[in-house]
Design a protein around this motif. Structure first.
Motif, PDB file in Angstrom:
ATOM      1  N   ARG A 104      47.623 -11.558  50.101  1.00 25.82           N
ATOM      2  CA  ARG A 104      46.634 -11.254  51.125  1.00 25.82           C
ATOM      3  C   ARG A 104      45.271 -11.769  50.686  1.00 25.82           C
ATOM      4  O   ARG A 104      44.873 -11.591  49.539  1.00 25.82           O
ATOM      5  CB  ARG A 104      46.567  -9.738  51.355  1.00 25.82           C
ATOM      6  CG  ARG A 104      45.558  -9.318  52.397  1.00 25.82           C
ATOM      7  CD  ARG A 104      45.531  -7.797  52.553  1.00 25.82           C
ATOM      8  NE  ARG A 104      44.532  -7.395  53.527  1.00 25.82           N
ATOM      9  CZ  ARG A 104      44.734  -7.341  54.839  1.00 25.82           C
ATOM     10  NH1 ARG A 104      45.936  -7.663  55.321  1.00 25.82           N
ATOM     11  NH2 ARG A 104      43.787  -6.980  55.662  1.00 25.82           N
ATOM     12  N   MET A 105      44.560 -12.415  51.597  1.00 17.85           N
ATOM     13  CA  MET A 105      43.217 -12.905  51.304  1.00 17.85           C
ATOM     14  C   MET A 105      42.289 -12.521  52.443  1.00 17.85           C
ATOM     15  O   MET A 105      42.680 -12.516  53.608  1.00 17.85           O
ATOM     16  CB  MET A 105      43.207 -14.434  51.149  1.00 17.85           C
ATOM     17  CG  MET A 105      43.950 -14.953  49.956  1.00 17.85           C
ATOM     18  SD  MET A 105      43.812 -16.767  49.820  1.00 17.85           S
ATOM     19  CE  MET A 105      42.066 -16.932  49.453  1.00 17.85           C
ATOM     20  N   ASP A 106      41.059 -12.185  52.084  1.00 21.76           N
ATOM     21  CA  ASP A 106      40.029 -11.918  53.092  1.00 21.76           C
ATOM     22  C   ASP A 106      39.262 -13.213  53.339  1.00 21.76           C
ATOM     23  O   ASP A 106      38.687 -13.795  52.419  1.00 21.76           O
ATOM     24  CB  ASP A 106      39.088 -10.816  52.605  1.00 21.76           C
ATOM     25  CG  ASP A 106      39.805  -9.478  52.428  1.00 21.76           C
ATOM     26  OD1 ASP A 106      40.631  -9.155  53.296  1.00 21.76           O
ATOM     27  OD2 ASP A 106      39.547  -8.792  51.435  1.00 21.76           O
ATOM     28  N   ILE A 107      39.268 -13.654  54.593  1.00 27.40           N
ATOM     29  CA  ILE A 107      38.642 -14.931  54.953  1.00 27.40           C
ATOM     30  C   ILE A 107      37.496 -14.670  55.924  1.00 27.40           C
ATOM     31  O   ILE A 107      37.643 -13.905  56.889  1.00 27.40           O
ATOM     32  CB  ILE A 107      39.676 -15.874  55.604  1.00 27.40           C
ATOM     33  CG1 ILE A 107      40.768 -16.213  54.582  1.00 27.40           C
ATOM     34  CG2 ILE A 107      39.023 -17.145  56.108  1.00 27.40           C
ATOM     35  CD1 ILE A 107      41.904 -17.018  55.145  1.00 27.40           C
ATOM     36  N   GLY A 108      36.358 -15.280  55.650  1.00 28.84           N
ATOM     37  CA  GLY A 108      35.182 -15.096  56.499  1.00 28.84           C
ATOM     38  C   GLY A 108      35.364 -15.730  57.869  1.00 28.84           C
ATOM     39  O   GLY A 108      36.214 -16.609  58.072  1.00 28.84           O
ATOM     40  N   ASP A 109      34.537 -15.312  58.804  1.00 23.79           N
ATOM     41  CA  ASP A 109      34.631 -15.812  60.183  1.00 23.79           C
ATOM     42  C   ASP A 109      34.411 -17.316  60.270  1.00 23.79           C
ATOM     43  O   ASP A 109      34.927 -17.984  61.176  1.00 23.79           O
ATOM     44  CB  ASP A 109      33.616 -15.096  61.076  1.00 23.79           C
ATOM     45  CG  ASP A 109      33.947 -13.624  61.245  1.00 23.79           C
ATOM     46  OD1 ASP A 109      35.126 -13.267  61.056  1.00 23.79           O
ATOM     47  OD2 ASP A 109      33.025 -12.840  61.553  1.00 23.79           O
ATOM     48  N   ASP A 110      33.625 -17.863  59.349  1.00 24.32           N
ATOM     49  CA  ASP A 110      33.302 -19.285  59.402  1.00 24.32           C
ATOM     50  C   ASP A 110      34.247 -20.124  58.542  1.00 24.32           C
ATOM     51  O   ASP A 110      34.053 -21.336  58.395  1.00 24.32           O
ATOM     52  CB  ASP A 110      31.855 -19.515  58.957  1.00 24.32           C
ATOM     53  CG  ASP A 110      31.585 -18.992  57.544  1.00 24.32           C
ATOM     54  OD1 ASP A 110      32.399 -18.164  57.059  1.00 24.32           O
ATOM     55  OD2 ASP A 110      30.578 -19.406  56.947  1.00 24.32           O
TER      56      ASP A 110
END
Length: 306
Positions: free
Chosen positions: A152-158
């Protein structure tokens, strides 16, 4: 085992095998070497590449048709051999489609919060299902294992999406007798041997492969032209070339390793992935389509941003 070595025991030739299926050699597990041994070795390699230890893994999923035992699962034996005493482990049986099914399953567990890091393995000792006097099947298959770590990775909106973007899985049991093993605990109490209606499998393969590829692309709002790499199940050079041509993919975008490994069932896609990553073809950020079809029939595809 090269084609020439195989030709010493069954009526065939290197020219005949290469012309029909594109295979030059296959690997055979040693006596006393089991599917869980191959799986554990692939797992250690994947963990090392990821810079992780087994303590970082929550779940092990092993795709295999050739487990060490009827039970327990190969995955729990891999768990033991890796020294993992937490989390959980299980097998998936979808024959040659097993690794794509396993990737999709792991993706679902991660997205639903049931696991953060998953070790996904495709491993087979398919040679132990073969009738070595049947040249229509024994020339086609080999043993092997490959593995990836999914997390699992947290990816920014951009930031662009990463990992599994979409998947499409299918099966149709009406075709079970076109590719099957004539044994099992509930029927004969024996392991049995592989039987295949080769022309029938070939006839279904290209259409079913391309259908799930198109479905995966549509779900993620991509087109064939967006793909950097197509990593298909390594069963037969003609099937791979046929699928690539039907999709309109140039040959240089298709990863083909069937000449080196033959058909290793659930291990074939991760083995092809490993080759293409190690030789520098597949790079971070590439859009990669995985695809496979196997007995059942089962078939599926997963679109991945590497």
């Amino acid at each position: 085992m090269t084609n020439d070595e195989l030709a010493k025991t069954v009526e065939t030739s290197d020219e005949w095998i290469q012309q029909r299926v594109g295979i030059k050699q296959r690997h055979i597990a040693a006596e006393g070497e089991f599917t869980s041994d191959l799986a554990a070795a692939a797992a250690r390699s994947a963990l090392a590449d990821a810079g992780l230890s087994i303590e970082d893994i929550d779940l092990i999923v092993v795709a295999t048709t050739t487990p060490d035992y009827t039970f327990p699962s190969a995955a729990t034996l891999v768990q033991m051999k890796l020294g993992m005493h937490h989390g959980f482990a299980f097998d998936i049986q979808a024959v040659c489609s097993g690794f794509v099914y396993a990737v999709t399953t792991a993706d679902s567990y991660i997205k639903n919060g049931l696991a953060r890091r998953v070790l996904v393995i495709g491993a087979e000792t398919f040679s132990r299902l073969l009738d070595w006097s049947d040249r229509t099947t024994c020339v086609l298959f080999g043993d092997g294992a490959g593995a990836i770590v999914m997390e699992r990775m947290d990816i920014g909106d951009d930031e662009p999406d990463r990992g599994v973007l979409s998947s499409a899985l299918r099966s149709d049991g009406r075709h079970w007798d076109k590719l099957y093993v004539d044994g099992g605990p509930s029927t004969t109490g024996t392991t049995g041997h592989v039987h295949m209606q080769g022309p029938e499998v070939f006839r279904h393969a290209v259409g079913k492969i391309t259908d799930v590829v198109y479905q995966s692309l549509e779900l993620a709002d991509y087109g064939v032209d967006d793909l950097d790499w197509f990593v298909p199940h390594q069963a037969n050079k003609r099937i791979i070339e046929g699928a690539g041509a039907k999709l309109g993919l140039p040959p240089e975008k298709v990863v083909m390793t069937v000449d080196m490994h033959a058909n290793t069932s659930a291990a074939s896609v991760p083995l092809a992935l490993s080759v293409a990553v190690r030789d520098g073809r597949i790079k971070q950020g590439d859009l990669v389509m995985l695809e496979a079809m196997g007995g059942g029939f089962t078939w599926g595809a997963s679109l991945i941003r590497w």
